[in-house]
Scaffold this motif. Structure first.
Motif, PDB file in Angstrom:
ATOM      1  N   ALA A 166       9.525   0.209   3.746  1.00 51.73           N
ATOM      2  CA  ALA A 166      10.559   0.089   3.130  1.00 51.73           C
ATOM      3  C   ALA A 166      11.640  -1.037   3.575  1.00 51.73           C
ATOM      4  O   ALA A 166      12.153  -1.771   2.771  1.00 51.73           O
ATOM      5  CB  ALA A 166      11.500   1.386   3.321  1.00 51.73           C
ATOM      6  N   VAL A 167      11.613  -1.620   4.846  1.00 45.38           N
ATOM      7  CA  VAL A 167      12.332  -2.562   5.381  1.00 45.38           C
ATOM      8  C   VAL A 167      11.862  -3.873   5.014  1.00 45.38           C
ATOM      9  O   VAL A 167      12.483  -4.620   4.414  1.00 45.38           O
ATOM     10  CB  VAL A 167      12.538  -2.435   6.784  1.00 45.38           C
ATOM     11  CG1 VAL A 167      12.944  -3.700   7.342  1.00 45.38           C
ATOM     12  CG2 VAL A 167      13.465  -1.300   7.271  1.00 45.38           C
ATOM     13  N   ALA A 180      16.627   5.387   0.531  1.00 42.56           N
ATOM     14  CA  ALA A 180      16.055   6.107  -0.621  1.00 42.56           C
ATOM     15  C   ALA A 180      14.604   6.072  -0.382  1.00 42.56           C
ATOM     16  O   ALA A 180      14.117   7.023  -0.909  1.00 42.56           O
ATOM     17  CB  ALA A 180      16.663   5.516  -1.716  1.00 42.56           C
ATOM     18  N   ALA A 181      14.029   4.882  -0.070  1.00 39.25           N
ATOM     19  CA  ALA A 181      12.495   4.750  -0.031  1.00 39.25           C
ATOM     20  C   ALA A 181      12.126   5.320   0.976  1.00 39.25           C
ATOM     21  O   ALA A 181      10.962   6.317   0.799  1.00 39.25           O
ATOM     22  CB  ALA A 181      12.317   3.390   0.274  1.00 39.25           C
ATOM     23  N   THR A 182      12.522   5.618   2.048  1.00 40.11           N
ATOM     24  CA  THR A 182      12.047   6.522   3.208  1.00 40.11           C
ATOM     25  C   THR A 182      12.061   7.925   2.909  1.00 40.11           C
ATOM     26  O   THR A 182      11.265   8.726   3.301  1.00 40.11           O
ATOM     27  CB  THR A 182      12.803   6.348   4.577  1.00 40.11           C
ATOM     28  OG1 THR A 182      14.252   6.380   4.390  1.00 40.11           O
ATOM     29  CG2 THR A 182      12.538   4.771   4.940  1.00 40.11           C
ATOM     30  N   THR A 183      13.331   8.329   2.355  1.00 37.55           N
ATOM     31  CA  THR A 183      13.219   9.711   1.725  1.00 37.55           C
ATOM     32  C   THR A 183      12.394  10.154   0.852  1.00 37.55           C
ATOM     33  O   THR A 183      11.838  11.311   0.744  1.00 37.55           O
ATOM     34  CB  THR A 183      14.818  10.028   1.164  1.00 37.55           C
ATOM     35  OG1 THR A 183      15.684   9.658   2.181  1.00 37.55           O
ATOM     36  CG2 THR A 183      14.950  11.343   0.859  1.00 37.55           C
ATOM     37  N   ALA A 184      11.860   9.165   0.244  1.00 36.18           N
ATOM     38  CA  ALA A 184      10.603   9.543  -0.959  1.00 36.18           C
ATOM     39  C   ALA A 184       9.511   9.428  -0.337  1.00 36.18           C
ATOM     40  O   ALA A 184       8.311   9.513  -1.182  1.00 36.18           O
ATOM     41  CB  ALA A 184      10.796   8.412  -2.308  1.00 36.18           C
ATOM     42  N   ALA A 200       0.917  -1.304  -0.019  1.00 36.55           N
ATOM     43  CA  ALA A 200       0.010  -0.091  -0.037  1.00 36.55           C
ATOM     44  C   ALA A 200       0.709   1.338   0.024  1.00 36.55           C
ATOM     45  O   ALA A 200       0.337   2.346   0.677  1.00 36.55           O
ATOM     46  CB  ALA A 200      -0.923   0.100   1.404  1.00 36.55           C
ATOM     47  N   GLN A 201       2.033   1.210  -0.839  1.00 33.79           N
ATOM     48  CA  GLN A 201       3.001   2.304  -0.751  1.00 33.79           C
ATOM     49  C   GLN A 201       2.691   3.051  -2.070  1.00 33.79           C
ATOM     50  O   GLN A 201       2.992   2.119  -3.171  1.00 33.79           O
ATOM     51  CB  GLN A 201       4.289   2.060  -0.541  1.00 33.79           C
ATOM     52  CG  GLN A 201       4.691   1.290   0.874  1.00 33.79           C
ATOM     53  CD  GLN A 201       4.167   2.288   1.954  1.00 33.79           C
ATOM     54  OE1 GLN A 201       4.357   3.524   2.027  1.00 33.79           O
ATOM     55  NE2 GLN A 201       3.203   1.786   2.904  1.00 33.79           N
ATOM     56  N   PRO A 202       2.199   4.097  -2.659  1.00 31.05           N
ATOM     57  CA  PRO A 202       2.051   4.480  -3.700  1.00 31.05           C
ATOM     58  C   PRO A 202       3.069   5.147  -4.295  1.00 31.05           C
ATOM     59  O   PRO A 202       3.221   6.227  -4.754  1.00 31.05           O
ATOM     60  CB  PRO A 202       0.922   5.836  -3.510  1.00 31.05           C
ATOM     61  CG  PRO A 202       1.312   6.366  -2.081  1.00 31.05           C
ATOM     62  CD  PRO A 202       1.858   5.214  -1.301  1.00 31.05           C
ATOM     63  N   VAL A 203       4.078   4.465  -4.943  1.00 34.87           N
ATOM     64  CA  VAL A 203       5.144   4.619  -5.732  1.00 34.87           C
ATOM     65  C   VAL A 203       4.904   4.355  -7.058  1.00 34.87           C
ATOM     66  O   VAL A 203       3.924   3.624  -7.422  1.00 34.87           O
ATOM     67  CB  VAL A 203       6.292   3.840  -5.083  1.00 34.87           C
ATOM     68  CG1 VAL A 203       6.641   3.971  -3.682  1.00 34.87           C
ATOM     69  CG2 VAL A 203       6.348   2.144  -5.450  1.00 34.87           C
TER      70      VAL A 203
END
Length: 310
Positions: free
Chosen positions: A119-120, A108-112, A74-77
């Motif tokens: 992310a983990v 990088a994922a958490t920064t985005a 459920a991460q809108p990337v």
């Protein structure tokens, strides 16, 4: 016990790396004349170029699959961002300790804007999915007598990926929050997977298919391959890639991959026409192709990101 292991781990990594490189060095020394006698003609270099393109495509594809994994959480990337991030961080696996690329990808994922837990978890899920894909490929193609262990390992990994097994583990881990975050905004604790990650698993199978195709084409650049040797090469690649993937202290699987492939091909009757010198040359050539593909991927991802910003 944990402190003792953390102190011994760097020495274990050095021992593994040195042992594999010594083995490769002795094998190369024993067949040096045969290796230097091999030549690549114009058609062979065309096969090498195709292998390079396919290997680069494999890394682009698995970056896209990583985006699928984040979407399952459920991460809108966006797929383009996932590919860029994956390619830029993947080259770090050649640094000491083959875990830095995973840390870079998580950061990088958490920064985005991706939550830290997601992310983990996406990185861990990717490792399990890649392991399952390699075991499936090896089981389909292998002719060795280790299929029972591979089947047991595959069943364990596939079971661990089932939502009924995985979600309780995720929920338990979600209850942990570092002390410094207790006074800050709390991340939602509803992180879970709603269905078996079949699409990412099929995607990682595609990645292994592309990587093994590049590997086979590297061999074909040096010598014709019989139909009997083809599945043996794919199976040897899958097992060698997997062991290099999971072995600590082997940046990019360096040494572990090559030693495994040499021993597996030596044990298979279907690959007896592949001389040790030929195998060594093909492995050295493939290592060059693989590393160059990852370097090109990182460079192209950076360039695409700069063009996107403009």
């Amino acid at each position: 016990m944990g402190y003792r292991w953390s102190g011994l781990k760097p020495y274990l990594q050095v021992v593994i790396l040195v042992a594999t490189l010594v083995f490769l060095g002795k094998t190369l020394q024993a067949h040096a004349q045969e290796v230097t006698a091999l030549r690549i003609d114009g058609l062979g270099w065309a096969y090498v170029a195709i292998a390079l393109g396919i290997t680069l495509l494999a890394h682009v594809w698995t970056g896209w699959v990583w985006g699928w994994i984040l979407q399952e959480l459920a991460q809108p990337v966006k797929g383009r961002w996932a590919v860029q991030t994956y390619l830029k961080t993947n080259i770090a696996k050649y640094l000491p300790s083959n875990l830095l690329h995973l840390y870079g990808r998580t950061r990088a994922a958490t920064t985005a804007g991706v939550s830290l837990r997601a992310a983990v978890l996406s990185v861990l899920l990717e490792q399990f999915l890649l392991t399952a894909a390699a075991l499936i490929t090896a089981l389909v193609c292998t002719t060795w007598q280790a299929w029972a262990g591979q089947l047991l390992g595959l069943a364990t990994v596939l079971t661990a990926l089932h939502p009924r097994v995985l979600n309780p583990v995720i929920q338990r881990l979600s209850q942990f929050r570092p002390q410094r975050q207790k006074s800050t905004q709390v991340e939602p604790e509803t992180l879970s997977i709603q269905a078996y990650p079949l699409r990412p698993l099929l995607g990682e199978l595609g990645f292994l298919g592309l990587r093994s195709s590049g590997f086979v084409l590297t061999f074909i650049a040096l010598t014709p391959i019989t139909s009997q040797a083809l599945p043996v090469l794919v199976g040897a690649f899958s097992i060698g890639w997997l062991l290099g993937f999971i072995t600590p202290g082997a940046p990019g699987g360096l040494g572990v991959f090559e030693v495994t492939v040499i021993e597996l091909l030596k044990a298979s009757p279907a690959s007896q026409n592949l001389s040790p010198g030929l195998v060594l040359s093909a492995l050295a050539l493939y290592r060059l192709v693989s590393t160059l593909a990852e370097a090109l991927g990182a460079g192209l991802a950076w360039l695409d990101q700069q063009l996107q910003r403009r």
